[in-house]
Design a protein around this motif. Sequence first.
Motif, PDB file in Angstrom:
ATOM      1  N   GLU A 149      54.027  38.932  41.389  1.00  0.00           N
ATOM      2  CA  GLU A 149      53.034  39.310  42.402  1.00  0.00           C
ATOM      3  C   GLU A 149      51.753  39.820  41.743  1.00  0.00           C
ATOM      4  O   GLU A 149      50.650  39.498  42.175  1.00  0.00           O
ATOM      5  CB  GLU A 149      53.610  40.357  43.355  1.00  0.00           C
ATOM      6  N   LYS A 150      51.891  40.615  40.663  1.00  0.00           N
ATOM      7  CA  LYS A 150      50.729  41.131  39.936  1.00  0.00           C
ATOM      8  C   LYS A 150      49.944  39.976  39.325  1.00  0.00           C
ATOM      9  O   LYS A 150      48.719  39.921  39.422  1.00  0.00           O
ATOM     10  CB  LYS A 150      51.176  42.110  38.847  1.00  0.00           C
ATOM     11  N   MET A 151      50.653  39.023  38.715  1.00  0.00           N
ATOM     12  CA  MET A 151      49.981  37.871  38.103  1.00  0.00           C
ATOM     13  C   MET A 151      49.243  37.055  39.165  1.00  0.00           C
ATOM     14  O   MET A 151      48.109  36.616  38.946  1.00  0.00           O
ATOM     15  CB  MET A 151      51.003  36.988  37.371  1.00  0.00           C
ATOM     16  N   MET A 152      49.883  36.855  40.327  1.00  0.00           N
ATOM     17  CA  MET A 152      49.257  36.083  41.408  1.00  0.00           C
ATOM     18  C   MET A 152      47.994  36.809  41.907  1.00  0.00           C
ATOM     19  O   MET A 152      46.949  36.192  42.104  1.00  0.00           O
ATOM     20  CB  MET A 152      50.255  35.870  42.557  1.00  0.00           C
ATOM     21  N   PHE A 153      48.105  38.126  42.088  1.00  0.00           N
ATOM     22  CA  PHE A 153      46.972  38.923  42.556  1.00  0.00           C
ATOM     23  C   PHE A 153      45.826  38.849  41.549  1.00  0.00           C
ATOM     24  O   PHE A 153      44.677  38.581  41.903  1.00  0.00           O
ATOM     25  CB  PHE A 153      47.405  40.383  42.763  1.00  0.00           C
ATOM     26  N   ASP A 154      46.146  39.074  40.247  1.00  0.00           N
ATOM     27  CA  ASP A 154      45.118  39.050  39.205  1.00  0.00           C
ATOM     28  C   ASP A 154      44.443  37.685  39.128  1.00  0.00           C
ATOM     29  O   ASP A 154      43.221  37.584  38.962  1.00  0.00           O
ATOM     30  CB  ASP A 154      45.713  39.418  37.837  1.00  0.00           C
ATOM     31  N   ASN A 155      45.228  36.630  39.279  1.00  0.00           N
ATOM     32  CA  ASN A 155      44.675  35.272  39.225  1.00  0.00           C
ATOM     33  C   ASN A 155      43.705  35.052  40.391  1.00  0.00           C
ATOM     34  O   ASN A 155      42.616  34.516  40.209  1.00  0.00           O
ATOM     35  CB  ASN A 155      45.817  34.255  39.245  1.00  0.00           C
ATOM     36  N   GLN A 156      44.100  35.481  41.589  1.00  0.00           N
ATOM     37  CA  GLN A 156      43.220  35.343  42.764  1.00  0.00           C
ATOM     38  C   GLN A 156      41.937  36.156  42.565  1.00  0.00           C
ATOM     39  O   GLN A 156      40.846  35.685  42.869  1.00  0.00           O
ATOM     40  CB  GLN A 156      43.931  35.823  44.027  1.00  0.00           C
ATOM     41  N   GLN A 157      42.086  37.376  42.045  1.00  0.00           N
ATOM     42  CA  GLN A 157      40.919  38.243  41.837  1.00  0.00           C
ATOM     43  C   GLN A 157      39.944  37.592  40.850  1.00  0.00           C
ATOM     44  O   GLN A 157      38.751  37.572  41.079  1.00  0.00           O
ATOM     45  CB  GLN A 157      41.362  39.615  41.299  1.00  0.00           C
ATOM     46  N   LYS A 158      40.484  37.058  39.738  1.00  0.00           N
ATOM     47  CA  LYS A 158      39.630  36.415  38.723  1.00  0.00           C
ATOM     48  C   LYS A 158      38.889  35.232  39.333  1.00  0.00           C
ATOM     49  O   LYS A 158      37.701  35.040  39.067  1.00  0.00           O
ATOM     50  CB  LYS A 158      40.482  35.933  37.540  1.00  0.00           C
ATOM     51  N   GLN A 159      39.594  34.422  40.129  1.00  0.00           N
ATOM     52  CA  GLN A 159      38.961  33.247  40.743  1.00  0.00           C
ATOM     53  C   GLN A 159      37.815  33.649  41.666  1.00  0.00           C
ATOM     54  O   GLN A 159      36.854  32.926  41.823  1.00  0.00           O
ATOM     55  CB  GLN A 159      39.994  32.423  41.509  1.00  0.00           C
ATOM     56  N   MET A 160      37.918  34.825  42.269  1.00  0.00           N
ATOM     57  CA  MET A 160      36.866  35.294  43.176  1.00  0.00           C
ATOM     58  C   MET A 160      35.827  36.149  42.444  1.00  0.00           C
ATOM     59  O   MET A 160      34.917  36.687  43.062  1.00  0.00           O
ATOM     60  CB  MET A 160      37.488  36.097  44.327  1.00  0.00           C
ATOM     61  N   GLY A 161      36.021  36.324  41.116  1.00  0.00           N
ATOM     62  CA  GLY A 161      35.085  37.134  40.344  1.00  0.00           C
ATOM     63  C   GLY A 161      35.243  38.621  40.604  1.00  0.00           C
ATOM     64  O   GLY A 161      34.317  39.407  40.394  1.00  0.00           O
ATOM     65  N   LYS A 162      36.399  39.016  41.080  1.00  0.00           N
ATOM     66  CA  LYS A 162      36.663  40.433  41.380  1.00  0.00           C
ATOM     67  C   LYS A 162      37.536  41.035  40.280  1.00  0.00           C
ATOM     68  O   LYS A 162      38.174  40.314  39.514  1.00  0.00           O
ATOM     69  CB  LYS A 162      37.370  40.552  42.731  1.00  0.00           C
ATOM     70  N   PRO A 163      37.606  42.367  40.210  1.00  0.00           N
ATOM     71  CA  PRO A 163      38.403  43.012  39.152  1.00  0.00           C
ATOM     72  C   PRO A 163      39.911  42.784  39.326  1.00  0.00           C
ATOM     73  O   PRO A 163      40.411  42.718  40.448  1.00  0.00           O
ATOM     74  CB  PRO A 163      38.054  44.499  39.277  1.00  0.00           C
ATOM     75  N   THR A 164      40.608  42.697  38.180  1.00  0.00           N
ATOM     76  CA  THR A 164      42.070  42.548  38.197  1.00  0.00           C
ATOM     77  C   THR A 164      42.713  43.885  38.527  1.00  0.00           C
ATOM     78  O   THR A 164      42.044  44.917  38.584  1.00  0.00           O
ATOM     79  CB  THR A 164      42.580  42.080  36.820  1.00  0.00           C
ATOM     80  N   SER A 165      44.021  43.889  38.694  1.00  0.00           N
ATOM     81  CA  SER A 165      44.728  45.132  39.040  1.00  0.00           C
ATOM     82  C   SER A 165      44.549  46.195  37.958  1.00  0.00           C
ATOM     83  O   SER A 165      44.380  47.372  38.264  1.00  0.00           O
ATOM     84  CB  SER A 165      46.209  44.860  39.302  1.00  0.00           C
ATOM     85  N   ASP A 166      44.560  45.778  36.674  1.00  0.00           N
ATOM     86  CA  ASP A 166      44.365  46.749  35.585  1.00  0.00           C
ATOM     87  C   ASP A 166      42.960  47.343  35.633  1.00  0.00           C
ATOM     88  O   ASP A 166      42.770  48.554  35.440  1.00  0.00           O
ATOM     89  CB  ASP A 166      44.604  46.091  34.216  1.00  0.00           C
ATOM     90  N   GLU A 167      41.956  46.488  35.889  1.00  0.00           N
ATOM     91  CA  GLU A 167      40.582  46.971  35.984  1.00  0.00           C
ATOM     92  C   GLU A 167      40.414  47.894  37.189  1.00  0.00           C
ATOM     93  O   GLU A 167      39.735  48.922  37.107  1.00  0.00           O
ATOM     94  CB  GLU A 167      39.615  45.786  36.076  1.00  0.00           C
ATOM     95  N   LEU A 168      41.062  47.550  38.300  1.00  0.00           N
ATOM     96  CA  LEU A 168      41.000  48.408  39.492  1.00  0.00           C
ATOM     97  C   LEU A 168      41.621  49.775  39.201  1.00  0.00           C
ATOM     98  O   LEU A 168      41.102  50.813  39.631  1.00  0.00           O
ATOM     99  CB  LEU A 168      41.724  47.743  40.670  1.00  0.00           C
ATOM    100  N   LYS A 169      42.728  49.764  38.451  1.00  0.00           N
ATOM    101  CA  LYS A 169      43.416  51.015  38.096  1.00  0.00           C
ATOM    102  C   LYS A 169      42.501  51.890  37.242  1.00  0.00           C
ATOM    103  O   LYS A 169      42.385  53.104  37.463  1.00  0.00           O
ATOM    104  CB  LYS A 169      44.711  50.692  37.337  1.00  0.00           C
ATOM    105  N   LYS A 170      41.807  51.284  36.262  1.00  0.00           N
ATOM    106  CA  LYS A 170      40.876  52.033  35.403  1.00  0.00           C
ATOM    107  C   LYS A 170      39.748  52.621  36.237  1.00  0.00           C
ATOM    108  O   LYS A 170      39.359  53.780  36.061  1.00  0.00           O
ATOM    109  CB  LYS A 170      40.272  51.123  34.330  1.00  0.00           C
TER     110      LYS A 170
END
Length: 192
Positions: A149-170
């Motif tokens: 689920e994390k990988m899917m979320f991060d992949n979607q975020q990258k495709q939209m130019g948005k921050p990944t879950s790790d970047e959001l956490k930071k």
Amino acid sequence: MSANDDYDKLSPEEREARDKADRAREAAEQAALPYKWTQQLGDVDITVQVPRGTRARDLSVMIQKKKLSVGLKGKEPILSGELCKEIKLDDSTWTLEDQESILIHLEKFNQQQWWENVLTHHPKIDTTKIQPENSKLSDLDGETRAMVEKMMFDNQQKQMGKPTSDELKKMETLKNFQEAHPELDFSKAKIS
């Protein structure tokens, strides 16, 4: 220069056009085969149409580790040749359905590999473009499911130019720290 090097230099629109043309060519080549086939990572299923009213005793089906031959007795085989990969003979079967189609189930020996074709002399498909059927996330254990689920979320975020879950956490951690320490000036801070 290989086709892949050439592909890497194409714009996204050109890649999409080439992919579409390749899929159309593949579909036409596959439609011309005397059978239909599908695959999962672990197996291949083949459907061969035969004249209506065909009985099992009228058929000649030979399944071997690396060979397959299917046809009507006394006639040229409908398909015959070397399989592109080895199969598990004991787990591979065939059945006649409704006296008009032969269903062949081949269990792959290497269950972590996509097949490019069924028989080595038939047109190949591009296995890098295979989109496997989604296995249900509910089939996975908790840790694996969370990772997927994390990988899917991060992949979607990258495709939209948005921050990944790790970047959001930071960003969240930094925001909380700034709120806890309003006396500190972060205006010139470099955040990476």
